[in-house]
Design an enzyme around this catalytic site. Structure first.
Site, PDB file in Angstrom:
ATOM      1  N   ASP A  76      -2.815  -2.438   7.151  1.00 43.19           N
ATOM      2  CA  ASP A  76      -1.738  -2.076   6.536  1.00 43.19           C
ATOM      3  C   ASP A  76      -1.238  -0.851   5.875  1.00 43.19           C
ATOM      4  OD1 ASP A  76      -0.353  -4.708   5.921  1.00 43.19           O
ATOM      5  OD2 ASP A  76      -2.243  -5.284   5.300  1.00 43.19           O
ATOM      6  N   GLU A 121     -12.089 -11.063   5.942  1.00 43.70           N
ATOM      7  CA  GLU A 121     -11.323  -9.305   4.489  1.00 43.70           C
ATOM      8  C   GLU A 121     -10.931  -9.602   3.751  1.00 43.70           C
ATOM      9  OE1 GLU A 121      -8.765  -7.913   2.671  1.00 43.70           O
ATOM     10  OE2 GLU A 121      -6.878  -9.119   4.250  1.00 43.70           O
ATOM     11  N   ASP A 165      -8.085 -13.847   6.875  1.00 48.10           N
ATOM     12  CA  ASP A 165      -7.206 -12.245   6.672  1.00 48.10           C
ATOM     13  C   ASP A 165      -7.415 -13.072   4.570  1.00 48.10           C
ATOM     14  OD1 ASP A 165      -4.382 -10.930   5.428  1.00 48.10           O
ATOM     15  OD2 ASP A 165      -3.919 -13.267   5.344  1.00 48.10           O
TER      16      ASP A 165
END
Length: 496
Positions: free
Chosen positions: A392, A339, A292
């Protein structure tokens, strides 16, 4: 490098289990079978740790522990930990939304009931505790002390000695809270007993699991309480600065995440050992690890602790390739996804290139009528992962209903579709036929749901992480259609 393939993103919490939230029960096994019928290779989950304030799986109280709500009560009955009568206090509900407050009030008493029969698997429990001693003891103590002080964050514990982990205080609370410590350890035993069984079943069906490694941990976590030297904290173990994202066109105040920042200089001294242990645990849970906020390893936005917005932050250099080199050396056989979304710079791109990790492309970001975007399919490289949208983002139908008219016109022309065609399937096909080695579709987008099924809206609290799939929303007909598109674009399961 990952082969040409595809998978579906569905959080465990979104499974249509009976008692208010998705679990590792029979519906999880049915979803694995559904993935097989869809000709998919991956099930991408969000982080599976215990959640705290805001219910975000990216704000877990432990990097190692599992979410107790994912333990399936009916499986506990099947294994003899519970009687059917013990489930009477649980409301059978699958309304399409998780009620975390209700779960907090009802699920823990059921787990306490199961704990009363811990001796059923006493030897197995002992082995589990020994095998996971490196993190389990700290986590169980942390949760027990937290419960003792009314579930307050550790920075607000009234006993400053245990708050600052004085050795005598630690021993004192270990004795005082011995039974609670054993209970929290037992809950983790139940979690991983069910998770490991599900993972084994998925592997037997040639389905691999993709899971996230959040870059930051919350201040109210065992990670920070037990390892204060690894973070930028003052003498009272309070942060000097916290994580966030700078202001942009969409968020004029930026995003104030509030996570404590790492002491990268200190971490480098022992070759990032704290991080390596964390990655090792995540790589045991998942077959492929998505890192992430990868750009935060190049540089990160530091906001003064106590600020109400992220406006006053400054960019600070991260650990960069020095950290990535150690990571690759320690885990040569682990497949990582970076990511790399957010504020992209040449330095971030260089770090991604040097790492060799596949980055992410999001179709929804590819249709800006004002300027060219490297998220448009024609600009993709093979070593990348394509998403229509992530957890998201808006769902694809939500995006269609809210995007600027010029952008929508551009998307329609780019995809060469008419008003009569199903927009969600047009977007899915665009991602499927791209050169990206892996395509991941969100389950909401395959079903064609609007933004009422959106999983998370960054920068907001209170309405996120709640969407649940209904059993009637996926069936053999949908599986057949997904399988057909997957085969058409040569992303089908490899024959083993």
């Amino acid at each position: 490098m990952l082969d040409r393939s595809s998978g579906i993103l569905l959080p465990v919490s979104s499974l249509p289990s009976k008692y208010g939230i998705g679990t590792f029960g029979k519906e999880a096994y049915e979803f694995v079978d559904f993935l097989v019928d869809c000709n998919q290779s991956y099930w991408q989950m969000l982080p599976i740790g215990p959640t705290g304030y805001g219910d975000s799986p990216y704000q877990s109280v432990s990097s190692y522990a599992g979410n107790p709500y994912f333990i399936d009560p009916e499986e506990l009955v099947n294994e003899g930990f519970l009687n059917k009568s013990d489930l009477k206090g649980l409301k059978e509900t699958n309304t399409g939304s998780v009620d975390y407050g209700y779960l907090y009030e009802t699920r823990w008493p059921v787990l306490r009931k199961a704990y009363e029969k811990k001796n059923l698997f006493e030897n197995e429990f002992i082995v589990f505790k020994l095998k996971n001693q490196s993190w389990l003891e700290e986590y169980a103590l942390y949760m027990s002390v937290k419960k003792h002080f009314g579930m307050k964050s550790w920075i607000d514990w009234p006993d400053s000695e245990i708050r600052l982990r004085d050795a005598k205080a630690v021993e004192k609370y270990k004795k005082l809270l011995k039974e609670d410590i054993n209970f929290y350890s037992f809950v983790q035993f139940l979690f991983f007993r069910q998770f490991d069984a599900l993972k084994s079943y998925a592997h037997s069906k040639k389905i691999r699991l993709i899971g996230d490694l959040p870059i930051y941990v919350p201040l109210d976590s065992c990670d920070v309480w037990a390892n204060p030297s690894q973070f930028e904290l003052d003498r009272e173990n309070l942060p000097t600065g916290v994580a966030g994202v700078p202001p942009d066109y969409f968020t004029p105040d930026g995003q104030l995440w509030g996570n404590p920042l790492y002491n990268w200089k200190k971490m480098k001294e022992d070759q990032y050992l704290w991080w390596m242990k964390r990655v090792e645990a995540t790589s045991r849970y998942f077959d492929i690890v998505r890192i992430d906020h990868f750009r935060g390893f190049e540089s990160y936005w530091e906001v003064p602790y106590g600020d109400k917005t992220a406006r006053n932050g400054v960019w600070k250099k991260g650990a960069g390739m020095d950290f990535i080199s150690v990571l690759k050396q320690k885990f040569p056989d682990v497949e990582f996804i970076a990511e790399d979304l957010g504020y992209h710079t040449p330095e971030v791109q260089k770090l991604l290139d040097d790492s060799g990790f596949p980055g992410m492309k999001v179709l929804q970001f590819g249709f800006d009528a004002r300027e060219a975007s490297d998220h448009a399919p024609h600009s993709y490289v093979r070593n990348s992962i394509c998403y229509v949208g992530t957890h998201d983002n808006s769902t694809v139908m939500g995006w269609k209903n809210s995007v600027a008219q010029n952008d929508m016109k551009f998307a329609m022309e780019y995809l060469n579709i008419s008003e009569e065609e199903e927009f969600n399937w047009a977007m899915i096909k665009a991602g499927m036929r791209s050169v990206a080695n892996v395509f991941i579709g969100c389950m909401q987008d395959y079903i064609g749901l609007d933004d009422s099924a959106r999983m998370n809206q960054p920068g907001t609290v209170g309405t996120n992480w709640k969407w649940r799939m209904q059993k009637k929303q996926y069936n053999a007909g949908l599986a057949k259609r997904i399988a057909s598109v997957t085969s058409m674009y040569a992303r089908g399961r490899k024959q083993v």
